[in-house]
Design an enzyme around this catalytic site. Structure first.
Site, PDB file in Angstrom:
ATOM      1  N   TYR A  40     -12.964  25.529 -58.900  1.00 52.28           N
ATOM      2  CA  TYR A  40     -14.216  25.180 -59.584  1.00 52.28           C
ATOM      3  C   TYR A  40     -15.305  25.118 -58.522  1.00 52.28           C
ATOM      4  O   TYR A  40     -15.166  24.442 -57.498  1.00 52.28           O
ATOM      5  CB  TYR A  40     -14.084  23.826 -60.286  1.00 52.28           C
ATOM      6  CG  TYR A  40     -15.323  23.411 -61.053  1.00 52.28           C
ATOM      7  CD1 TYR A  40     -15.447  23.708 -62.394  1.00 52.28           C
ATOM      8  CD2 TYR A  40     -16.363  22.728 -60.416  1.00 52.28           C
ATOM      9  CE1 TYR A  40     -16.581  23.332 -63.105  1.00 52.28           C
ATOM     10  CE2 TYR A  40     -17.495  22.357 -61.112  1.00 52.28           C
ATOM     11  CZ  TYR A  40     -17.598  22.666 -62.466  1.00 52.28           C
ATOM     12  OH  TYR A  40     -18.721  22.295 -63.149  1.00 52.28           O
ATOM     13  N   ASP A 110     -22.830  14.014 -61.198  1.00 48.22           N
ATOM     14  CA  ASP A 110     -21.769  13.709 -62.158  1.00 48.22           C
ATOM     15  C   ASP A 110     -20.546  14.601 -61.920  1.00 48.22           C
ATOM     16  O   ASP A 110     -19.400  14.164 -62.044  1.00 48.22           O
ATOM     17  CB  ASP A 110     -22.284  13.891 -63.590  1.00 48.22           C
ATOM     18  CG  ASP A 110     -23.190  12.759 -64.028  1.00 48.22           C
ATOM     19  OD1 ASP A 110     -23.123  11.683 -63.394  1.00 48.22           O
ATOM     20  OD2 ASP A 110     -23.962  12.942 -64.990  1.00 48.22           O
ATOM     21  N   GLU A 111     -20.798  15.872 -61.627  1.00 43.71           N
ATOM     22  CA  GLU A 111     -19.704  16.779 -61.270  1.00 43.71           C
ATOM     23  C   GLU A 111     -18.928  16.230 -60.079  1.00 43.71           C
ATOM     24  O   GLU A 111     -17.688  16.217 -60.068  1.00 43.71           O
ATOM     25  CB  GLU A 111     -20.253  18.164 -60.904  1.00 43.71           C
ATOM     26  CG  GLU A 111     -20.475  19.095 -62.054  1.00 43.71           C
ATOM     27  CD  GLU A 111     -20.877  20.478 -61.574  1.00 43.71           C
ATOM     28  OE1 GLU A 111     -21.070  21.337 -62.433  1.00 43.71           O
ATOM     29  OE2 GLU A 111     -20.996  20.696 -60.361  1.00 43.71           O
ATOM     30  N   LEU A 112     -19.659  15.786 -59.071  1.00 39.12           N
ATOM     31  CA  LEU A 112     -19.035  15.271 -57.863  1.00 39.12           C
ATOM     32  C   LEU A 112     -18.139  14.081 -58.172  1.00 39.12           C
ATOM     33  O   LEU A 112     -17.005  13.991 -57.674  1.00 39.12           O
ATOM     34  CB  LEU A 112     -20.123  14.881 -56.857  1.00 39.12           C
ATOM     35  CG  LEU A 112     -19.638  14.280 -55.530  1.00 39.12           C
ATOM     36  CD1 LEU A 112     -18.804  15.286 -54.752  1.00 39.12           C
ATOM     37  CD2 LEU A 112     -20.828  13.801 -54.703  1.00 39.12           C
TER      38      LEU A 112
END
Length: 1222
Positions: A40, A110-112
């Protein structure tokens, strides 16, 4: 590559995408629920989409690595789309490109957070890329990252909605922690690098870590993760000055070759040159010049040239030695089975420094017997033993082959469970059988398993048979067949006694079987054998003839009965086993009576088991060469006088109806005639002159043991649970070879012969559970006993585990100690209803006693007499449920057992200051643990803590302590203070932290630098965190997917000295505080750091890992300094296993310290996902030591005024503390 628009299209349409690689990436695989994507990509569109990310993504695709790339611009302020959450879950790894504007996107942040949570919860690989940003800017939110976080904070502060503002604050805390965490990971910095070379390095790294080229080995490697990590660590951590050799050991088909092939492909590129030589044993055996062919391959691989043809093994060996001496090589020699092969391929001159050699073999002694280990400079040798798969891993491998998924199809649950049990974790068997049963119905599975035990020519059996065929002597093969047919699960000593009487050389034979993993020995000294290996051994016997009576051994009860019924057994039969109960289970109501002459033609029969068999006729025609006879459930009340037993070495009559065992007059009805029958007593030729082991356990009718003069060779007497036994004759003194006596649970035994004390060779006496607290048994003159062990039903087994020893003492113990032999080594007095006052004051006459067992007695404290034992090494007080305290056990103690099956009521354990290291077993069954063990845990109520201690800690200005003085709140009396590892801590209800914590941080972590102005007299830190329950909507994103063990049971505090590269991970002792219905509570802790651990200028980070339902609202820190006055904490600093003391047992392979109380009682600490946040590398079990005795209550060194440790007993100057805010 998969882009988001395609994923959305796929979800809304049944047509498949035509995008490149779509066939291998879309959807979830039905094979093993494997992730849909390899990588990803998390990045900021504004900085990298049309440059670096595009090139990186193309390079990954070209390397056959599947990526997920979001094709939409991410607007700040938006919530992360569910599709992206799903993609993160469905990826094996994430590459996070931290660029200048990364933190300005809440979407990226937020992904992190999600990626790092995934990393904690699984083996998700995370590779941070610092794209023209400094890692320190990310860690401390400086530069563009600081500007971005400041803007987010401004948005939070202007928010008027309370709930929204609270949500913003929680997000800010998570983002802050995530940035710190990702910056601390090992990442890649593009600064000063050409992007094309940099991208190539990233692709190679992710390709290696994902093992993309080795996907075909996926099934064979199920359950091998820890072994792969071990070998990887071994390959990387070896000395550059010497060569290392690793031998992978195990039975055939256990996975040695698959493991070696995998790690070779994974790491061969890291060496100058490498060679993988497979299937060496077969290639050498199948071809006359097979060994030279292998040598040629090895030379060509290592030298990278085609060598000149040579036709002599020794010349090839010389050439190999010369080549290996010049280069740092990585060799794998697969399936070596002889020294000739090993010497020809390794030579004797050694390798280039830093070389690595992996050898796979079925023979444990082979490697260190080769010529290479006979040189002056020996290579460093490690062993890795593969034992097979666990139940869950076995099911996964079976289902992978049979169903192409991780779990059995509906309806196959029971049959798959049976097959898993049959294979006992053997990977090859699971793989082969799983493939054979693919697409078969349940009925076929059942039929297939019925035929498995009769199959003699299966592939798995043939693989295992190679180990049997390699046995060097016929003696070893006969020994293996004996054990596989009759002695699996039997005590080793008993087995050796019987088989040595059968002219089997057990000493060398058993060693050879152990070396080839055809046999193992359990912790209770019993023989163990893998079920498939045992079946292989029995198959060898079946091959002797299709007709059972023509085979050498009969173990199948049905076949044994049929052979006896038709009287077909001949002189070829050396062993026969028959248990009528096993037949009755299958055919209820059938008659199984036999005649004694059924055995008359079996002249060479030496091993006979006839359990619960009713036989008619005279015993005079029984085989005369019997060495081992087992007749459980013998129906007669006496031993037949015509039974030939002159050659017997082991006789087991357990569960029989005999009433007396009196030498040659075994019929109690004939006792009155014994004066007239002297001629029948065989005074010259004793009836049982060879008998070494006699077992009469569970003979409820037995009341007398007499005429021991008829048993001159007797070594072991086992009479357990003979509830009617009243008398043991004083003639037992005639058994001068006796070493083992077991009279456990003979509750009616009224008299122990004084002559037992005259026996000079007795080693074991078991008197467990004889209710000797009653004034009934008289026992004097017990001599020369080494081990008084009880608690195990031996059957024919006579050796017990070390945890079970003699349990019987009369209630009047005034003369007991003096009547015991002075040579006694181990004494057990378990389950005898003995109270503390039942014991004599002095046991000093037992001057060589090593082991004392007091298990199961209603004692409330350690008996005083224990301290008088000068050489006691092991003390067991298990299941003493009234035990309250154990104070000052002997200093010589090396093992202490205190655990209890039920709730333990023990409150305190205190040790002598000069106590040496020992092993402590204490496994409380309930939490919280309330036992206070000096050196491990000290528990006090806050109201009982002395004021000078609180002042020394700096805990004087706390509101609830003020209330305590006024008696305002009864709840405060329940507040506990724990001390362990040099850390004092307490938890209490409060909605704010103490005001004297000036240096604070929102969220669960705080960082600071110790002021350089300090005078090097730092003594510790006070740390505080404020906790609250998460609201119901704040559910952990992966809680449905992963179990609760992803979180600690209590708050975990991690203190990291970044400057000194030290880390302490403290899992706090679980207390009884529940805080149900409480709004907020505070965790306050004092850490006794010295200047060896911290000093001025050091950068410190402290992080709290909360429980699954908690949130950390705020935390604070305060440094504590020494003012040189009286020290109120001197006693606390005297403990051994504290910060600054001996924490070696708690240290991980990568240097961190896991301060977890359970480590005191367990062999290592199992790393959970929440540990992996801080400990990225290393095995899953940490802190394992070769030395089992390491716990030491108090330190042999004393801290001096400067904070360092020194030897001696000098007076310690004290000090009080001053406190500075950072």
């Amino acid at each position: 590559m998969v882009v988001l628009s395609e994923l959305l299209l796929e979800e809304s349409s049944s047509t498949s995408s035509t995008h490149v690689h779509s066939s291998s990436t879309h959807g979830h695989s039905s094979l093993t629920n494997t992730p849909s994507y390899d990588v990803y990509l998390s990045f900021r569109d504004l900085d990298t989409r049309h440059s670096f990310i595009y090139d990186l993504n193309e390079a990954l695709i070209d390397a056959n690595i599947t990526t997920f790339l979001d094709d939409e611009e991410s607007d700040t302020g938006e919530d992360l789309k569910p599709e992206l959450e799903s993609a993160i879950k469905a990826s094996r790894a994430s590459i996070i490109v931290l660029s200048k504007n990364y933190a300005s996107s809440t979407w990226c942040l937020d992904e992190l957070v999600l990626i790092l949570e995934k990393r904690i919860a699984s083996n998700h690989i995370v590779i941070p890329i610092f794209y023209h940003v400094a890692p320190s800017d990310v860690r401390w939110q400086e530069g563009s990252f600081g500007d971005a976080m400041a803007k987010h904070k401004q948005k939070m502060e202007v928010e008027t909605d309370t709930n929204e503002k609270r949500q913003w604050a929680m997000k800010m805390g998570r983002w802050n922690n995530a940035l710190i965490e990702v910056a601390n990971l090992k990442g890649k910095d593009v600064k000063g690098r050409r992007e094309t070379e940099f991208i190539e390095e990233i692709v190679n790294d992710i390709d290696r870590r994902l093992h993309v080229p080795l996907r075909t080995l996926r099934a064979q490697l199920i359950g091998m993760e820890s072994s792969i990590k071990f070998i990887t660590s071994w390959l990387k951590d070896g000395s550059s000055h010497r060569a290392d050799i690793l031998t992978i050991l195990g039975i055939g088909g256990i996975g040695k070759t698959s493991l070696a092939k995998y790690v070779f492909a994974l790491h061969c590129h890291e060496f100058h040159t490498s060679s993988y030589v497979d299937d060496i044993s077969r290639r050498c055996n199948e071809k006359f010049n097979g060994l030279m062919d292998i040598q040629k391959q090895l030379v060509n691989d290592v030298s990278k040239t085609n060598s000149i043809e040579i036709h002599d093994v020794s010349l090839y060996t010389s050439k190999i030695e010369n080549v290996l001496a010049r280069k740092r090589v990585f060799l794998v020699l697969d399936d070596i089975d002889s020294l000739d092969q090993l010497d020809a391929l390794l030579g004797s001159k050694g390798f280039h420094p830093g070389s690595k050699v992996i050898i796979t073999t079925k023979n444990t002694w082979l490697t260190e017997s080769c010529a290479l280990f006979k040189t002056n400079i020996k290579p460093i040798h490690e062993r890795l033993l593969l034992r097979g798969l666990g139940e869950n891993e076995s099911q996964q491998l079976l289902c992978f082959q049979a169903f192409h998924c991780n779990y059995p199809n509906r309806g196959y649950e029971e049959v798959s469970k049976k097959l898993v049990k049959y294979c006992q974790g053997h990977p090859l068997a699971l793989e082969v059988l799983g493939k054979s049963l693919h697409n078969r119905d349940v009925a076929y599975w059942e039929w297939f398993m019925e035929g498995l035990k009769k199959e003699t020519n299966s592939y798995v059996n043939n693989v295992l048979r190679m180990s049997f065929d390699s046995l060097p002597y016929n003696n070893d093969k006969e020994l293996f067949k004996h054990i596989s047919c009759y002695f699996v699960g039997m005590d080793r000593d008993v087995t050796e006694t019987i088989l040595e009487a059968c002219d089997i050389n057990t000493r060398s034979g058993i060693t050879n079987l152990l070396d080839r993993f055809l046999l193992s020995v359990g912790e209770n000294n019993e023989f163990k054998m893998h079920q498939l290996v045992q079946e292989m051994g029995r198959c060898v016997v079946r091959e002797e003839s299709i007709k059972p009576w023509k085979r050498s051994r009969l173990w199948c009860h049905k076949e044994s009965f049929e052979v006896l019924q038709v009287k077909k057994g001949k002189g070829n039969v050396v062993g026969l086993s028959l248990d009528i109960r096993m037949l009755e289970k299958e055919n209820l109501g059938a008659s199984y009576e036999l005649k004694t002459d059924s055995l008359s033609n079996m002249n060479n029969l030496m091993l006979l088991q006839l359990n619960y068999v009713h036989m008619k006729g005279s015993y005079e025609n029984f085989p005369g060469d019997l060495r081992g006879l087992c007749m459980h459930g013998f129906p007669l009340s006496y031993m037949p006088t015509d039974l030939r037993m002159e050659n017997l070495v082991v006789l087991d009559m357990s569960y029989s109806n005999i009433e007396a065992f009196v030498g040659c007059y075994s019929d109690p009805r004939r006792l009155d005639k014994r004066q007239k029958l002297d001629g029948l007593c065989f005074k010259e030729k004793r009836l049982l002159g060879s008998l070494k082991i006699l077992n009469l356990s569970f003979c409820k009718q037995l009341h007398t043991l007499c005429d021991f003069e008829q048993l001159p060779a007797l070594e072991k007497l086992i009479v357990r649970h003979c509830v009617g036994l009243i008398e043991v004759s004083k003639s037992i003194e005639q058994c001068i070879e006796l070493v083992f006596i077991d009279l456990s649970y003979c509750k009616k035994l009224e008299k122990l012969p004084r002559t037992i004390g005259m026996l000079k060779k007795v080693k074991i006496l078991l008197l467990d559970g004889c209710d000797l607290g009653k004034p009934r048994i008289k026992s004097k003159d017990m001599c020369s006993l080494e081990i008084l062990n009880a608690n195990k039903n031996f059957g024919i087994n006579t050796r017990t585990s070390s945890s079970t020893f003699v349990d019987s003492i009369p209630s009047d113990l005034k003369f007991f100690a003096s009547s015991l032999p002075t040579s006694l080594v181990s004494l057990s007095l378990a389950n005898n209803k003995l109270y503390s006052e039942s014991f004599p004051l002095d046991f000093s006459c037992l001057y060589v006693l090593n082991e004392l067992y007091l298990d199961g007695n209603p004692i409330d404290s350690m008996p005083i007499c224990v301290r008088s034992l000068p050489r006691i090494k092991k003390l067991s007080m298990r299941n003493c449920n009234k035990l309250k305290s154990l104070e000052y056990p002997p200093q010589t103690l090396r093992m202490l057992l205190l655990h209890s099956v039920d709730k333990s009521y023990i409150e305190k354990v205190v040790f002598h200051p000069e106590m040496l290291p020992l092993t402590l077993y204490y496994f409380p069954r309930v939490e919280p643990i309330l036992c206070e063990i000096e050196g491990m845990i000290k528990i006090q109520l806050m109201v009982d803590v002395e004021e000078n201690i609180l002042r020394g800690l700096g805990w004087t200005n706390l509101n609830f302590l003020k209330e305590r003085h006024m008696g305002a709140s009864s709840s405060e009396s329940e507040i506990q203070v724990f001390y362990e590892f040099g850390i004092l801590s307490t938890m209490y209800e409060q909605d704010e932290m103490p005001s004297w914590f000036k240096h604070r941080s929102m969220g669960s972590s705080i960082s600071f630098t110790i002021p350089s102005s300090s005078q090097n007299n730092l003594r510790g830190l006070n740390f505080c965190s404020m906790h609250a329950f998460k609201p119901p909507e704040e559910k952990f994103p992966f809680l449905d997917e992963f179990p609760y063990r992803q979180f600690p049971k209590t708050p975990m505090i991690t203190v990291s000295n970044v400057t000194k590269n030290r880390m302490w991970i403290y899992e706090r002792f679980k207390d009884r505080s529940t805080f149900v219905g409480v709004k907020c509570w505070v965790l306050l802790s004092h850490w006794m750091f010295g200047r060896n651990e911290m000093e001025g200028g050091d950068l410190i980070t402290i992080t709290v890992t909360e429980r699954y339902n908690e949130v950390i609202k705020e935390c604070g820190v305060r440094v504590v300094y020494d003012d040189g006055e009286e020290d109120a904490l001197d006693y606390y600093r005297s403990w051994n296993h504290i910060i600054g003391g001996d924490l070696f047992p708690f240290q991980t392979t990568t240097g961190q310290y896991i301060l977890k109380n359970q480590r005191f009682f367990m062999d290592g600490v199992a790393l959970t996902p929440y540990h992996r946040k801080f400990i990225v590398d290393g095995p899953n079990i940490q802190g394992k030591l070769d030395e089992v005795r390491w716990f030491r209550s108090l330190s042999p060194k004393k801290p001096d005024i400067t904070g360092y440790a020194h030897e001696g007993k000098g007076i310690l100057k004290g000090y009080v503390f001053r406190h500075e805010n950072v």
